[in-house]
Scaffold this active site. Sequence first.
Site, PDB file in Angstrom:
ATOM      1  N   ASP A 195       0.824  -1.214   0.000  1.00 22.32           N
ATOM      2  CA  ASP A 195       0.000   0.000   0.000  1.00 22.32           C
ATOM      3  C   ASP A 195       0.860   1.267   0.000  1.00 22.32           C
ATOM      4  O   ASP A 195       1.865   1.341   0.715  1.00 22.32           O
ATOM      5  CB  ASP A 195      -0.865  -0.037   1.275  1.00 22.32           C
ATOM      6  CG  ASP A 195      -2.008   0.946   1.259  1.00 22.32           C
ATOM      7  OD1 ASP A 195      -2.796   0.906   0.309  1.00 22.32           O
ATOM      8  OD2 ASP A 195      -2.117   1.744   2.208  1.00 22.32           O
ATOM      9  N   GLU A 240      14.949 -13.699   0.615  1.00 25.02           N
ATOM     10  CA  GLU A 240      15.401 -14.685   1.608  1.00 25.02           C
ATOM     11  C   GLU A 240      14.663 -16.009   1.406  1.00 25.02           C
ATOM     12  O   GLU A 240      15.057 -17.035   1.933  1.00 25.02           O
ATOM     13  CB  GLU A 240      15.079 -14.197   3.032  1.00 25.02           C
ATOM     14  CG  GLU A 240      15.875 -12.990   3.467  1.00 25.02           C
ATOM     15  CD  GLU A 240      15.281 -12.371   4.745  1.00 25.02           C
ATOM     16  OE1 GLU A 240      14.433 -13.007   5.410  1.00 25.02           O
ATOM     17  OE2 GLU A 240      15.678 -11.234   5.053  1.00 25.02           O
TER      18      GLU A 240
HETATM   19  O1  TEU Z   1      -4.757   4.083  -1.416  1.00 19.93           O
HETATM   20  C1  TEU Z   1      -3.845   5.136  -1.594  1.00 19.93           C
HETATM   21  C2  TEU Z   1      -4.412   6.336  -2.193  1.00 19.93           C
HETATM   22  O2  TEU Z   1      -3.663   7.222  -2.489  1.00 19.93           O
HETATM   23  C3  TEU Z   1      -5.912   6.379  -2.380  1.00 19.93           C
HETATM   24  O3  TEU Z   1      -6.456   6.448  -1.118  1.00 19.93           O
HETATM   25  C4  TEU Z   1      -6.383   7.522  -3.193  1.00 19.93           C
HETATM   26  O4  TEU Z   1      -5.868   8.717  -2.714  1.00 19.93           O
HETATM   27  C5  TEU Z   1      -7.875   7.641  -3.174  1.00 19.93           C
HETATM   28  O5  TEU Z   1      -8.471   6.411  -2.941  1.00 19.93           O
HETATM   29  C6  TEU Z   1      -8.383   8.174  -4.477  1.00 19.93           C
HETATM   30  O6  TEU Z   1      -9.776   8.101  -4.450  1.00 19.93           O
HETATM   31  C7  TEU Z   1      -4.426   3.063  -0.558  1.00 19.93           C
HETATM   32  C8  TEU Z   1      -5.560   2.070  -0.465  1.00 19.93           C
HETATM   33  O7  TEU Z   1      -5.773   1.488  -1.731  1.00 19.93           O
HETATM   34  C9  TEU Z   1      -6.771   2.761   0.063  1.00 19.93           C
HETATM   35  O8  TEU Z   1      -7.893   1.920   0.094  1.00 19.93           O
HETATM   36  C10 TEU Z   1      -6.445   3.238   1.450  1.00 19.93           C
HETATM   37  O9  TEU Z   1      -7.518   3.981   1.953  1.00 19.93           O
HETATM   38  C11 TEU Z   1      -5.188   4.095   1.476  1.00 19.93           C
HETATM   39  O10 TEU Z   1      -4.117   3.531   0.745  1.00 19.93           O
HETATM   40  C12 TEU Z   1      -4.688   4.259   2.891  1.00 19.93           C
HETATM   41  O11 TEU Z   1      -4.172   3.048   3.355  1.00 19.93           O
END
Ligand code: TEU
Length: 508
Positions: A195, A240
């Site tokens: 993520d 690893e």
């Molecule tokens: O998403 C990263 C992210 O940048 C998105 O949240 C984006 O800004 C937004 O959804 C646009 O509509 C990841 C995950 O995929 C998301 O579900 C999480 O909320 C976020 O990280 C935080 O962990």
Amino acid sequence: MSAVIYQIYPRSFADSDGDGVGDLQGVRAHLDHLVWLGVDAIWLSPFYRSPMADFGYDVSDYCDVDPLFGTLADFDALVADAHALGLKVVVDWVPNHTSDRHRWFVDARASRDADHRDFYVWRDPSPDGGPPNNWVRAWGEQPAWTLDPATGQWYLHLFLPEQPDLDWQNPAVAAAMHDVLRFWLDRGVDGFRMDVLHALGKDPALPDDDPELLPIPHSALNHHRSTHDIVRNLRGVLEEYDGDRMMVGEIFLLDTALVATYYDGGEGVHLAFNFPPLYAPWDAASWQVQVEAVAREIEPVGWPSWVLSNHDQPRHRTRYGSPARARAAAVLLLGLRGTPFLYAGEELGLEDAEVPAERAVDPGGRDGCRAPIPWDATPTHGWSTADAWLPWPPDADRRDVASLRTQETSILHLYRRLLTERRTSPALTLGEQELLRAPDGVLAWQRRADGDERRVLVNFTGEAVSDGLVGQSTGWAVRVSSDGRGEAGPFGGTLRPDQAVMLAPAVE
Ligand code: TEU
């Protein structure tokens, strides 16, 4: 590299225990659908212990399953079944931030000299008593900082206040998070979807961001160079282990050249999500720009990935606006060179649900694409209750798995034929790709490997096209057509409105 990866958002996939929220046993009970469909791997969005402020992307224990989703034993059983069926299992890993209920953060905020204080990013107030810099958090214009009154300092959170950012400059954080990877690798997972990977390294000086570039995801704070060392070390943890353990980085930078840098000469990510195509409108010229950008920036340094839908964006069936386009998009996605990611439900042609204000739950406004998957046409759609955690998507009693499986002409069968065609054609799985000069409104390319050849034509327009390359492709045979018509026969030299085809050289 040849795999097709299917994203499962566990809350919305299938429910085994009657609470209206999907769970791991629900996933396990439906693996046969994925085998029938013909995907190679599943990616599970977070199922870890979480207070669910961000529906699992706020993790309070990285090494346990939230009771809502089941137990570690359920997870092990799911992995065992998936592997027995030939499916690989990729799990989400959320390294940029924890939940504010994670024991590290609970400790960190207890006092300035707590053991885990420096697991997070704390700063004194600015001279005027406000946040330490001008960074704003996702989903709104609010500061990316929250003051902790007890200790008098602010902590950084690029997302919700309930998601404090870890400080990856601290070697203890890296070590602890590497151990999380090992915990799941030891349990047999085949890889990780990581993520917001690009955001892990922050400039230690935490300078103000360029106000022009605010907010996320365009801002400078999201791609500090130290991130590359962090990513290389993550790759080292995977290496690893024996076997092909992989990582796909969520690089939420809307610039393909920047995305490409995270491959780091074979020492970075195996795959990076490249989101600009997901934001491209449904027209041939825009898609040509995207395909050329990937060829120019990514192909020289790594293997591309392609994605049209996920749990953060309106579904592409909704964005593109018609069933015919959703079908043509399936040909596009599965015909391009790179690893395709399918989002559960796109094989059913699902649109986003209409979520009335009183049922909206996501702080980022993303509920529509997270509607539950309808498994059959009954009022409960194969769930134990008609009141799942979110409303059903439109036409759930027609676009359900059971109904579409009985219809050879359905989009579900189209996806299945495309996946079969891809798997059995070396040109489509790993072959070279060359864009061809095509009439306006049509994107055309050719794939080649080991004497195997395929041509893909996508008509992005609502008009029939038969000039230029399209008319000249009559020496080819239709393997798969987005509208299901004319398959196995010769290509007649005309693309119908919104039609896309996968062609193979006609057998003499
Ligand atoms: O998403 C990263 C992210 O940048 C998105 O949240 C984006 O800004 C937004 O959804 C646009 O509509 C990841 C995950 O995929 C998301 O579900 C999480 O909320 C976020 O990280 C935080 O962990």
